[in-house]
Design a protein around this motif. Structure first.
Motif, short mmCIF file in Angstrom:
data_model
loop_
_atom_site.label_atom_id
_atom_site.label_comp_id
_atom_site.label_asym_id
_atom_site.label_seq_id
_atom_site.Cartn_x
_atom_site.Cartn_y
_atom_site.Cartn_z
N SER A 194 0.82 -1.24 -0.02
CA SER A 194 0.02 -0.11 0.04
C SER A 194 0.82 1.23 0.09
CB SER A 194 -1.14 0.10 1.20
OG SER A 194 -0.10 0.33 2.57
N HIS B 233 -1.87 1.47 -5.29
CA HIS B 233 -3.13 2.10 -5.02
C HIS B 233 -4.29 1.47 -5.28
CE1 HIS B 233 -0.82 5.46 -3.22
NE2 HIS B 233 -0.46 5.53 -4.15
N LYS C 59 -7.60 -4.18 4.20
CA LYS C 59 -8.56 -3.45 3.45
C LYS C 59 -9.71 -2.83 4.09
CE LYS C 59 -10.14 -1.70 -0.52
NZ LYS C 59 -9.60 -0.35 -0.88
N LEU C 60 -10.29 -3.62 5.11
CA LEU C 60 -11.59 -3.26 5.81
C LEU C 60 -11.26 -2.53 6.88
CD1 LEU C 60 -13.56 -6.38 6.00
CD2 LEU C 60 -13.91 -4.41 4.43
N TRP C 61 -9.64 -2.83 7.46
CA TRP C 61 -9.39 -1.95 8.59
C TRP C 61 -8.77 -0.38 8.14
CZ3 TRP C 61 -4.12 -0.51 9.20
CH2 TRP C 61 -3.73 -0.05 10.55
N ALA C 62 -8.25 -0.47 6.98
CA ALA C 62 -7.67 0.67 6.47
C ALA C 62 -9.16 1.71 6.18
CB ALA C 62 -7.10 0.63 5.34
N ARG C 63 -10.10 0.89 5.90
CA ARG C 63 -11.36 1.82 5.20
C ARG C 63 -11.87 2.46 6.51
NH1 ARG C 63 -15.54 -1.30 1.66
NH2 ARG C 63 -13.83 -1.11 0.08
N SER C 64 -11.84 1.45 7.54
CA SER C 64 -12.67 1.92 8.87
C SER C 64 -11.81 2.94 9.57
CB SER C 64 -12.86 1.04 9.73
OG SER C 64 -11.69 0.39 10.28
N ARG C 65 -10.43 3.11 9.40
CA ARG C 65 -9.68 4.35 9.88
C ARG C 65 -9.89 5.52 9.18
NH1 ARG C 65 -3.79 2.96 12.11
NH2 ARG C 65 -3.91 5.36 11.57
N ARG C 66 -9.99 5.24 7.80
CA ARG C 66 -10.31 6.52 6.87
C ARG C 66 -11.49 7.18 7.37
NH1 ARG C 66 -8.27 3.63 2.74
NH2 ARG C 66 -10.05 2.93 1.66
N HIS C 67 -12.65 6.30 7.43
CA HIS C 67 -13.87 7.00 7.38
C HIS C 67 -13.90 7.63 8.99
CE1 HIS C 67 -15.55 5.59 4.17
NE2 HIS C 67 -15.65 4.55 4.31
N SER D 137 -12.16 10.95 8.52
CA SER D 137 -12.85 12.09 7.97
C SER D 137 -13.89 12.62 8.87
CB SER D 137 -13.37 11.40 6.76
OG SER D 137 -14.21 10.34 6.75
#
Length: 157
Positions: A88, A92, A143-151, A154
């Motif tokens: 990562s 991307h 992937k899910l962990w990174a997405r939850s951190r980004r959300h 934000s």
């Protein structure tokens, strides 16, 4: 000039992520280098883990239960997760997941080939399938962990 909200990853983080990949590759190689007798009758850590898994799961699956696929799955879950994290920094989007899965699956194939040359071990295509499935789950978790951190970040902004 566009203002980017993407933070630069510290070089040490990138190095650590790739060292985790290398460590996992070494662990898998060394585990595969053990003979079948070493794993079944030995006193090392791998033998103890295999014995413990057998004791925990044989009441559910019977005395013929072989915990080896669980070990394969867990090794490759970690490899997939570590590869996904390390890649990562350089790729991307879906490329990260695809390249991580291809690399982990390829290593699984070479691992099975390696076992052809180890006494008491064999090349088992089903182990490769289990390896690839474990890697896929590890990649998905990252992937899910990174997405939850980004959300989460934000929402704080």
């Amino acid at each position: 000039m566009k203002h980017s909200t993407h933070k630069q990853t510290p070089p040490l983080r990138i190095i650590i992520d790739w060292l985790l990949v290398a460590l996992m590759l070494i662990i898998i190689f060394l585990a595969s280098a053990h003979t079948g007798a070493d794993l079944d009758d030995g006193t090392g850590l791998l033998s103890e883990v295999k014995r413990w898994l057998f004791l925990q799961l044989s009441p559910l699956f019977g005395p013929q239960f072989d915990p080896s696929p669980i070990g394969h799955f867990c090794e490759y879950l970690l490899l997939g997760a570590f590869l996904s994290r390390a890649l990562s920094h350089h790729l991307h989007g879906p490329q990260v997941m695809l390249v991580a899965l291809l690399l982990a699956s390829f290593y699984g194939a070479t691992d099975e080939f390696h076992q052809l040359f180890v006494e008491g071990r064999s090349c088992d295509p089903w182990d490769w399938v289990v390896d690839t499935a474990g890697a896929a789950l590890g990649i998905l978790i990252v992937k899910l962990w990174a997405r939850s951190r980004r959300h989460g970040q934000s929402k704080e902004a």
